[in-house]
Design a protein around this motif. Sequence first.
Motif, PDB file in Angstrom:
ATOM      1  N   MET A  39       0.841  -1.174   0.000  1.00 53.33           N
ATOM      2  CA  MET A  39       0.000   0.000   0.000  1.00 53.33           C
ATOM      3  C   MET A  39       0.889   1.241   0.000  1.00 53.33           C
ATOM      4  O   MET A  39       1.866   1.315   0.711  1.00 53.33           O
ATOM      5  CB  MET A  39      -0.863   0.035   1.255  1.00 53.33           C
ATOM      6  CG  MET A  39      -1.854  -1.082   1.426  1.00 53.33           C
ATOM      7  SD  MET A  39      -3.299  -1.030   0.391  1.00 53.33           S
ATOM      8  CE  MET A  39      -3.954   0.568   0.671  1.00 53.33           C
ATOM      9  N   GLU A  92      -3.625   5.312  -1.256  1.00 54.23           N
ATOM     10  CA  GLU A  92      -4.287   4.180  -1.903  1.00 54.23           C
ATOM     11  C   GLU A  92      -5.360   3.596  -0.991  1.00 54.23           C
ATOM     12  O   GLU A  92      -5.244   3.622   0.224  1.00 54.23           O
ATOM     13  CB  GLU A  92      -3.287   3.073  -2.235  1.00 54.23           C
ATOM     14  CG  GLU A  92      -2.456   3.338  -3.448  1.00 54.23           C
ATOM     15  CD  GLU A  92      -1.605   2.158  -3.833  1.00 54.23           C
ATOM     16  OE1 GLU A  92      -1.370   2.004  -5.029  1.00 54.23           O
ATOM     17  OE2 GLU A  92      -1.169   1.401  -2.953  1.00 54.23           O
ATOM     18  N   LEU A 143      -8.717   0.325  -1.373  1.00 56.11           N
ATOM     19  CA  LEU A 143      -9.087  -0.826  -2.192  1.00 56.11           C
ATOM     20  C   LEU A 143      -9.709  -0.413  -3.511  1.00 56.11           C
ATOM     21  O   LEU A 143      -9.464  -1.036  -4.542  1.00 56.11           O
ATOM     22  CB  LEU A 143     -10.060  -1.729  -1.432  1.00 56.11           C
ATOM     23  CG  LEU A 143      -9.477  -2.552  -0.301  1.00 56.11           C
ATOM     24  CD1 LEU A 143     -10.529  -3.501   0.238  1.00 56.11           C
ATOM     25  CD2 LEU A 143      -8.248  -3.307  -0.717  1.00 56.11           C
ATOM     26  N   ILE A 151      -6.891   0.640  -5.919  1.00 48.19           N
ATOM     27  CA  ILE A 151      -6.112  -0.525  -6.332  1.00 48.19           C
ATOM     28  C   ILE A 151      -6.908  -1.375  -7.315  1.00 48.19           C
ATOM     29  O   ILE A 151      -6.388  -1.795  -8.347  1.00 48.19           O
ATOM     30  CB  ILE A 151      -5.683  -1.358  -5.108  1.00 48.19           C
ATOM     31  CG1 ILE A 151      -4.703  -0.543  -4.251  1.00 48.19           C
ATOM     32  CG2 ILE A 151      -5.054  -2.678  -5.533  1.00 48.19           C
ATOM     33  CD1 ILE A 151      -4.456  -1.135  -2.891  1.00 48.19           C
ATOM     34  N   GLN A 198      -7.123   0.364 -10.746  1.00 47.31           N
ATOM     35  CA  GLN A 198      -5.845   0.335 -11.454  1.00 47.31           C
ATOM     36  C   GLN A 198      -5.547  -1.040 -12.031  1.00 47.31           C
ATOM     37  O   GLN A 198      -4.940  -1.154 -13.093  1.00 47.31           O
ATOM     38  CB  GLN A 198      -4.701   0.728 -10.512  1.00 47.31           C
ATOM     39  CG  GLN A 198      -4.673   2.167 -10.134  1.00 47.31           C
ATOM     40  CD  GLN A 198      -3.616   2.470  -9.084  1.00 47.31           C
ATOM     41  OE1 GLN A 198      -3.129   1.587  -8.382  1.00 47.31           O
ATOM     42  NE2 GLN A 198      -3.276   3.736  -8.957  1.00 47.31           N
ATOM     43  N   ARG A 199      -5.947  -2.087 -11.338  1.00 45.26           N
ATOM     44  CA  ARG A 199      -5.626  -3.462 -11.755  1.00 45.26           C
ATOM     45  C   ARG A 199      -6.728  -4.103 -12.592  1.00 45.26           C
ATOM     46  O   ARG A 199      -6.572  -5.202 -13.091  1.00 45.26           O
ATOM     47  CB  ARG A 199      -5.378  -4.350 -10.534  1.00 45.26           C
ATOM     48  CG  ARG A 199      -4.335  -3.845  -9.544  1.00 45.26           C
ATOM     49  CD  ARG A 199      -2.939  -3.879 -10.094  1.00 45.26           C
ATOM     50  NE  ARG A 199      -1.875  -3.730  -9.140  1.00 45.26           N
ATOM     51  CZ  ARG A 199      -1.562  -2.629  -8.474  1.00 45.26           C
ATOM     52  NH1 ARG A 199      -2.295  -1.567  -8.578  1.00 45.26           N
ATOM     53  NH2 ARG A 199      -0.515  -2.597  -7.670  1.00 45.26           N
ATOM     54  N   ILE A 227     -10.194  -8.815  -4.543  1.00 50.51           N
ATOM     55  CA  ILE A 227      -9.064  -8.515  -3.649  1.00 50.51           C
ATOM     56  C   ILE A 227      -9.324  -9.105  -2.271  1.00 50.51           C
ATOM     57  O   ILE A 227      -8.444  -9.710  -1.667  1.00 50.51           O
ATOM     58  CB  ILE A 227      -8.810  -6.997  -3.552  1.00 50.51           C
ATOM     59  CG1 ILE A 227      -8.335  -6.449  -4.901  1.00 50.51           C
ATOM     60  CG2 ILE A 227      -7.768  -6.700  -2.468  1.00 50.51           C
ATOM     61  CD1 ILE A 227      -8.191  -4.946  -4.946  1.00 50.51           C
ATOM     62  N   LYS A 277       1.418  -5.168   2.559  1.00 49.02           N
ATOM     63  CA  LYS A 277       1.319  -5.873   1.283  1.00 49.02           C
ATOM     64  C   LYS A 277       0.017  -6.666   1.250  1.00 49.02           C
ATOM     65  O   LYS A 277      -0.354  -7.308   2.231  1.00 49.02           O
ATOM     66  CB  LYS A 277       2.503  -6.801   1.100  1.00 49.02           C
ATOM     67  CG  LYS A 277       3.789  -6.038   0.972  1.00 49.02           C
ATOM     68  CD  LYS A 277       4.956  -6.942   0.693  1.00 49.02           C
ATOM     69  CE  LYS A 277       6.220  -6.147   0.754  1.00 49.02           C
ATOM     70  NZ  LYS A 277       6.902  -5.991  -0.460  1.00 49.02           N
ATOM     71  N   VAL A 330      -2.890  -9.177  -5.168  1.00 49.67           N
ATOM     72  CA  VAL A 330      -3.805  -8.793  -6.240  1.00 49.67           C
ATOM     73  C   VAL A 330      -3.541  -9.698  -7.420  1.00 49.67           C
ATOM     74  O   VAL A 330      -2.459 -10.242  -7.563  1.00 49.67           O
ATOM     75  CB  VAL A 330      -3.668  -7.295  -6.650  1.00 49.67           C
ATOM     76  CG1 VAL A 330      -4.127  -6.378  -5.552  1.00 49.67           C
ATOM     77  CG2 VAL A 330      -2.263  -6.966  -7.057  1.00 49.67           C
TER      78      VAL A 330
END
Length: 42
Positions: free
Chosen positions: A1, A5, A7, A10, A13-14, A21, A38, A41
């Motif tokens: 993280m 940021e 959830l 993240i 972005q992914r 997640i 950490k 993902v």
Amino acid sequence: MRSGENLWVIAKQRGISIDEIKKLNPGVNYRDLKVGQKIRVK
């Protein structure tokens, strides 16, 4: 993280969902995420 940021950021972005997640990281307290923590993902 990283700082700023969360959830939602993240996941966006992914290209995955927040639920995905959470399934990959059972037992993680998402209301108390720390910078440098950490998470897995896809």
